[in-house]
Structure formats: structure tokens, C-alpha cells
Write an enzyme that holds these catalytic residues in place. Structure first.
Site, mmCIF file in Angstrom:
data_model
loop_
_atom_site.group_PDB
_atom_site.id
_atom_site.type_symbol
_atom_site.label_atom_id
_atom_site.label_comp_id
_atom_site.label_asym_id
_atom_site.label_seq_id
_atom_site.Cartn_x
_atom_site.Cartn_y
_atom_site.Cartn_z
ATOM 1 N N ASP A 270 1.136 -1.088 0.130
ATOM 2 C CA ASP A 270 0.064 0.021 -0.087
ATOM 3 C C ASP A 270 0.812 1.311 -0.129
ATOM 4 O OD1 ASP A 270 -2.096 1.872 0.462
ATOM 5 O OD2 ASP A 270 -3.280 0.164 1.325
ATOM 6 N N HIS A 293 2.437 1.810 -3.209
ATOM 7 C CA HIS A 293 1.283 2.808 -3.661
ATOM 8 C C HIS A 293 1.946 4.405 -3.737
ATOM 9 C CE1 HIS A 293 -2.406 -0.043 -3.206
ATOM 10 N NE2 HIS A 293 -1.342 -0.531 -4.052
#
Ligand SMILES: *[C@@H]1O[C@H](CO)[C@@H](O)[C@H](O)[C@H]1NC(C)=O
Ligand SMILES: *[C@@H]1O[C@H](CO)[C@@H](O)[C@H](O)[C@H]1NC(C)=O
Ligand SMILES: *[C@@H]1O[C@H](CO)[C@@H](O)[C@H](O)[C@H]1NC(C)=O
Length: 462
Positions: A270, A293
Site C-alpha cells: 500500500d 502505492h
């Protein structure tokens, strides 16, 4: 009576010995041994001997830890901490060459002395069966309400997260300690694990926090989190989990000020770094991210909440094969502001969308249109170079509260392959300035400032 006077006598001898040895470096080892032998009496000693801000060391092995990776060493860690807690400048030692299985644990003040060092040279692993987790917890290892806490060493904190990552059915919830994406409640978690996935290492309510040297890997959820902290330094450490492990943020900051993160490598499933509400004075440099991310501010303003983020710098950093590069994301319907953000000298390689502001952030559930928004202003991008795979620049600002003061200087973004040259830079309600020409040309930015009709929304200044 006799027992008391014996103790007092031994106590006086010990003090005399310590005073005598205080400027004799070669005696430190002996001194530490004394501390270990006295562990049963440590609280008594500690209360009386606060003048002794020495390098007393409390080795978890001396408190009964097995370090075989199977026995439950939680008690030994708790006891070593209890002993160290009462001695200013003490060290809890987790020695190298051993693997310690530790259940959820909290190392907490506020009655602890300051400047405690947690010297992590060995490996700590989390329980990988449901038994160790009760009905589910927000964190595995917590340091709470401390002044001056350092974690350092060459050791590893391993969350053994793979048992938590299967069957990922997120249903989000929120409470005061948890931002939009923070607390993930999972139904039908695999392997009978509880539905709440813990953060591996969390600092709460502490000041002058240092994390350096160590590796944190395979967290069930976020790896390293700071909440309500002031004065945080993270450097020369690494975080790693697979790119497809769900919700495994690298570093998560919330309600924290004066934070420096540098010389650190982050690979996760993430956001590599996630900056949430209440953060200001955050300086990130020489950090590598990928997979992951990217570096993200937000999502802010979920469920009509107010968010305030200011004075954030990310520079001299790089990203490889990440979802986004540098991103600001807000939910519709929030209030507050993000202001004073600089992204400078960022190298991207095969990043899907290197530069992004998304004020329509939505987690895939229904997100109805709302008029209010977290205001985004004073965002500068300079020397952002490299390759993208989907779109170079995406600015989707709020209709009611457009982004303002967005400046771009020396942007050079090329498609990784010719087939990636599909989408142009996109801007919606984005006001600012191009300080140089850019590659590709960005023609969608609106110059100047949004007209006055927008500037009425500031009853909730931060
Ligand atoms: C927030 O976290 C702190 C520290 O873990 C805890 O003491 C407090 O009760 C939490 N608040 C809520 C509402 O859960
Ligand atoms: C911004 O944050 C940095 C630390 O990152 C701090 O040194 C500086 O004083 C802050 N500036 C303002 C105007 O708050
Ligand atoms: C929300 O706003 C967008 C952009 O203005 C529009 O395209 C979309 O249809 C709206 N959705 C709803 C449910 O009103």
C-alpha cells in the site's frame, strides 16, 4: 526488620560501588551484572536511584526469554521493560542470534523514565495463529506515552502477515484513532485470524522518538505508525512486504509534528508513506519506494471530517513500479486544508501515475457527490523526472473548492513504453503556474487564482 536492614545495607554498598565505578568505563559490564542480579528488587532500586542515569542494560535473556522462535517470550520482554522503565537512559537488549516469539505487547509510560533505548539486534516474530490475538487488536508492538524512546539495531520485526492477507474483504470503520484507511475490519479472514488486522509497530503519544537500523517486514497491516507524536526521526531502516499484500502501508503518520524520515527503503502493498490528518512539519528525503502505492497525503476528510495537514516536504527520493508517485487524496464532503507541500527531485520509474491530486477519492463503495472539500493549496512540484505507465499527471480538484497555488517546475515524464503513451495530463479545477516548460506539455492548468465565488468556505480554517 532484619531483612529490611540487610537490604538497606546491600543497597548502600551497591550505591557506593556504583559511585566508585561511575567514571571507570571498564566497570560498566560489572555494573550491568549487578543490575541483572538485582532484577527481583529492581523497582525498589529504581525508585531510589534515579540519580543513576547510566547505561544500565536489561537483556531479555536474563529475564527468561528462550529465543528459540517457539516458546512465548512475551513475559520476559515485559519484565525486562518493567526493569528498564524505572532507570533513565537504560537499554533493553534483544540480542542477536535468537528469534523471539512475542504476543501483542505494550511498552508504556507515562511513569517510565526518559531516554530508554530498545536495542534490537535479534529477531522478533508475531504469533501466526489466531490464539495470540484475542478478538483482534489494532497493533502488535506498541510504545506509548514515552519521552525519548529509541529503537535501534540490526534486528528484524517480522509480523508473519501472510496468514492475514488471504481472503481480503475490507469493510471500513472509523474511530478517533483511525483515519479513513486505517482500521480495516475484515469479515471472513482466512485461517481463523481475527477480523481486525494489527499494525506491527506503533508509537502513540510519545516525543523524541527515533527508529533506526532495524527492518520491519510482513506486517499484517501497516508496518510502522506514529500517532500523536512530536519529534520523530526514522532513518537507515527498511520495511518490506510483498507488493500484493493488502493494506500494508510502510509508514503511517497521524496527528504528529516535526517528523524526519530519511535514508530508508520501503517496499510494501500500500502507501510507502501515508500522511494523515494533524500532521505538520514532515520532512522526507532520500527514501526509496517500490513496490507500493507511493508517497501519499490522505485520504483526508472522510465522512465529513475536518483534516489539517501543512508543511510537508518530500525530496531527493525515488519510486519504482508503484501505483502513484506523489499523491494528495481527499474524500468529498470534508473540510480543513492541505497547504504548503513540496515535492522536489523525485525520480520515478514505471510508475502508473507519478503526479496526482484526487479530491474525489473513493474506496470503491458508493461515494455521493458533496459540495464541501478539504482545501488544497500551495503545492509545488519540481524536478520530477522519469517514466510512467498510465498517465503522467492527474489533477482532479473539487468543483466547490478548487486547488490553488499548484506550481510545476522542470517536470520530465515519458511513457515507459510507446504503448503507455495513451493519456494526456489531466486537470480539473486546478489553478497555478508552470514555471518552466514541461514534458509532456501541461496545458490544462488554469492560471491565477480561483475567483472569489469559491472563497467562502473557510469557517473551518486549520
Ligand atoms: C486511542 O489509542 C490510545 C492508545 O492506544 C488509547 O489509550 C485510547 O483509548 C484510544 N482511543 C479510542 C477511542 O480508541
Ligand atoms: C516546516 O517543517 C520543518 C521540518 O520539516 C521545520 O523545520 C520548519 O520550521 C517548518 N516551517 C514552518 C513554517 O512551520
Ligand atoms: C457527481 O459529479 C460528477 C462530476 O460533476 C458527475 O459526472 C456525476 O454524474 C455526479 N454523480 C452523481 C451521483 O450525481
Amino acid at each position: 526488620m532484619l531483612r529490611f536492614s540487610m537490604m538497606n545495607f546491600r543497597f548502600v554498598i551497591l550505591i557506593a560501588f556504583l559511585v566508585w565505578s561511575s567514571d571507570n568505563a571498564s566497570c560498566i559490564a560489572t555494573q550491568q551484572k549487578q543490575w541483572r542480579h538485582r532484577k527481583a528488587n529492581a523497582p525498589i532500586l529504581g525508585q531510589s536511584v534515579s540519580l543513576l542515569d547510566s547505561g544500565a542494560t536489561f537483556n531479555v535473556l536474563s529475564y527468561g526469554a528462550k529465543g528459540d522462535g517457539r516458546a512465548d517470550d512475551t513475559k520476559a520482554f515485559e519484565q525486562a521493560w518493567t526493569a528498564a522503565c524505572v532507570v533513565e537512559g537504560s537499554t533493553v537488549l534483544v540480542p542477536s542470534g535468537s528469534v523471539f516469539l512475542v504476543r501483542p505487547i505494550s511498552f508504556s509510560g507515562p511513569n517510565c523514565k526518559s531516554k530508554i533505548v530498545f536495542q534490537l539486534d535479534g529477531k522478533i516474530i508475531a504469533p501466526s495463529s489466531s490464539g495470540g490475538w484475542g478478538s483482534g487488536l489494532l497493533q502488535w508492538i506498541e510504545f506509548k506515552d514515552l519521552k525519548g524512546i529509541t529503537i535501534r539495531g540490526k534486528g528484524i520485526i517480522d509480523g508473519q502477515g501472510s496468514v492475514w492477507w488471504k481472503d481480503n474483504n475490507p469493510v471500513e470503520e472509523s474511530d478517533e484513532n483511525n483515519s479513513a484507511e486505517d482500521l480495516q475490519i475484515y469479515t471472513d479472514a482466512a485461517g481463523g485470524m481475527p477480523s481486525t488486522k494489527p499494525t506491527a509497530l506503533r508509537f502513540y503519544g510519545s516525543s523524541d522518538v527515533i527508529v533506526t537500523g532495524i527492518t520491519i517486514q510482513n506486517s499484517p497491516q501497516t508496518h510502522l505508525k506514529f500517532d500523536d507524536c512530536v519529534g520523530v526521526q526514522v532513518f537507515s531502516m527498511s520495511i518490506s512486504s510483498p507488493g500484493d499484500s493488502p493494506n500494508t502501508d510502510g509508514i503511517h503518520l497521524q496527528n504528529s509534528q516535526d517528523v524526519v524520515i530519511h535514508s530508508t527503503s520501503l517496499a510494501c502493498g500500500d502507501d510507502c508513506i501515508s500522511i494523515q490528518t494533524g500532521c505538520s512539519g514532515v520532512y522526507i528525503h532520500n527514501v526509496n519506494c517500490g513496490p507500493g502505492h507511493g508517497f501519499s497525503i490522505g485520504g483526508l476528510g472522510k465522512a465529513g471530517t475536518k483534516a489539517c495537514v501543512s508543511n510537508i516536504t518530500v525530496r531527493d527520493s525515488s519510486l519504482q513500479n508503484t501505483l502513484t508517485g506523489v499523491r494528495i487524496k481527499t474524500w468529498q464532503g470534508g473540510s480543513g486544508s492541505v497547504q504548503g507541500v513540496m515535492f522536489s527531485n523525485i525520480q520515478v520509474s514505471g510508475v502508473e501515475i507519478p503526479i496526482m491530486i484526487d479530491q474525489y477519492y473513493c474506496d470503491g463503495h458508493k461515494c455521493p457527490n458533496k459540495t464541501s472539500a478539504v482545501a488544497v493549496s500551495g503545492i509545488s512540484y519540481q524536478f520530477i523526472k522519469g517514466t510512467y505507465t498510465s498517465k503522467p499527471v492527474h489533477f482532479a480538484c473539487s468543483d466547490s473548492t478548487p486547488c490553488s497555488g499548484v506550481t510545476l517546475t522542470t517536470i520530465e515524464l515519458n511513457p515507459l513504453q510507446e504503448k503507455n503513451r495513451l493519456e494526456e495530463p489531466y486537470c480539473w479545477q486546478t489553478f497555478g503556474e508552470l514555471r518552466t516548460s514541461t514534458t509532456p506539455p501541461i496545458t490544462c492548468l488554469r492560471t491565477g487564482n480561483p475567483s472569489n465565488k469559491y472563497v467562502h468556505n473557510s469557517g473551518d480554517s486549520c
